[in-house]
Motif scaffolding. Sequence first.
Motif, PDB file in Angstrom:
ATOM      1  N   ALA A  69       0.829  -1.207   0.000  1.00 20.84           N
ATOM      2  CA  ALA A  69       0.000   0.000   0.000  1.00 20.84           C
ATOM      3  C   ALA A  69       0.863   1.257   0.000  1.00 20.84           C
ATOM      4  N   HIS A  70       1.982   1.212   0.722  1.00 21.61           N
ATOM      5  CA  HIS A  70       2.835   2.399   0.777  1.00 21.61           C
ATOM      6  C   HIS A  70       3.468   2.667  -0.590  1.00 21.61           C
ATOM      7  N   ALA A  71       3.912   1.614  -1.262  1.00 19.02           N
ATOM      8  CA  ALA A  71       4.479   1.790  -2.602  1.00 19.02           C
ATOM      9  C   ALA A  71       3.423   2.340  -3.554  1.00 19.02           C
ATOM     10  N   ALA A  72       2.195   1.829  -3.448  1.00 13.99           N
ATOM     11  CA  ALA A  72       1.114   2.321  -4.308  1.00 13.99           C
ATOM     12  C   ALA A  72       0.818   3.786  -4.024  1.00 13.99           C
ATOM     13  N   SER A  73       0.913   4.183  -2.749  1.00 13.05           N
ATOM     14  CA  SER A  73       0.653   5.585  -2.399  1.00 13.05           C
ATOM     15  C   SER A  73       1.695   6.520  -2.999  1.00 13.05           C
ATOM     16  N   ARG A  74       2.851   5.973  -3.358  1.00 11.92           N
ATOM     17  CA  ARG A  74       3.901   6.769  -3.989  1.00 11.92           C
ATOM     18  C   ARG A  74       3.920   6.589  -5.518  1.00 11.92           C
ATOM     19  N   GLY A  75       2.879   5.970  -6.038  1.00 12.64           N
ATOM     20  CA  GLY A  75       2.725   5.898  -7.481  1.00 12.64           C
ATOM     21  C   GLY A  75       3.234   4.638  -8.148  1.00 12.64           C
ATOM     22  N   PHE A  76       3.679   3.655  -7.368  1.00  7.05           N
ATOM     23  CA  PHE A  76       4.199   2.416  -7.936  1.00  7.05           C
ATOM     24  C   PHE A  76       3.140   1.317  -7.875  1.00  7.05           C
ATOM     25  N   PRO A  77       2.752   0.736  -9.004  1.00  9.11           N
ATOM     26  CA  PRO A  77       1.902  -0.453  -8.953  1.00  9.11           C
ATOM     27  C   PRO A  77       2.664  -1.565  -8.223  1.00  9.11           C
ATOM     28  N   ALA A  78       2.081  -2.099  -7.159  1.00 11.63           N
ATOM     29  CA  ALA A  78       2.808  -3.034  -6.302  1.00 11.63           C
ATOM     30  C   ALA A  78       2.099  -4.378  -6.262  1.00 11.63           C
ATOM     31  N   HIS A  79       2.860  -5.433  -6.475  1.00 12.69           N
ATOM     32  CA  HIS A  79       2.323  -6.789  -6.504  1.00 12.69           C
ATOM     33  C   HIS A  79       3.244  -7.686  -5.681  1.00 12.69           C
ATOM     34  N   ALA A  80       2.666  -8.679  -5.034  1.00 12.10           N
ATOM     35  CA  ALA A  80       3.448  -9.691  -4.328  1.00 12.10           C
ATOM     36  C   ALA A  80       3.000 -11.053  -4.831  1.00 12.10           C
TER      37      ALA A  80
END
Length: 258
Positions: A55-66
């Motif tokens: 969520a933090h990465a997404a809040s900085r504009g990065f699509p984040a997947h695990a």
Amino acid sequence: MSEILRFQDWSDPVPAGDREVVSRLPEDDDGSRPPLLFVPGMGHDGWAFAEHWLAHAASRGFPAHAVTPRADGDLRAQAHDVVQTAAALPRQTVLIGHGTGGRVVARALGRYPARAAVLVAPVLDGWAALGSALRGNPAGTVPALWGGRLRFSARQLFGPALPAEEATAHLKRIGARPRAELFGRDTLPAPVGDPPTLVVGSPDDRVVRRPALDKAAARYGGAPLLFPGMGHYLMLETSWQEPIDAILDWLQKQLPAY
């Protein structure tokens, strides 16, 4: 090495397998940031990144997947799962692996031209990690040598700042029966395309010690980025935001024209 891997994949292909992907996307993805693909290590799944980092990465504009590679797969099968997942994303992806997931990412880099890579407390040398585990938690480690469950301790995995109740809750979700291959040393392939690669860890990690971090970083031509006072699970610590912000800042400097 890459040619050998390609021949093996042709002559003895990895069978299809189930893999779970958890995603957090920016509210407005303008395509200016590469997707991030986080790879967990032995004993935990994508939830460990979903707690804070995705969520933090997404809040900085990065699509984040695990992605959680197949639990019963060997390192080759798990690297295959990472490559397949990354290749299915819409843009060239940054691979980020934690623990033995760092070893999986190191293997995947020999097949997938990642935009960049980050190895978080990577277990690249199984013998060194096993020695640390035996010294720090012999009762929980010895059964794993004979096919039993590896039982971690809070002191082994977390820094002293993490509240005891949080550490206990995480420990209930962490545990594994490690494959024998994890206890050995791997001949890792050279990364395709020579992507910038960052090694992140803590000098107080009781699983991946400082010499192992230095060695891993030197392999990729740099020095480790260190966070004193934290344990092996940087993404679950009380100060979890510090390392992920540092990783994202590094990515923005490395990929300014993306």
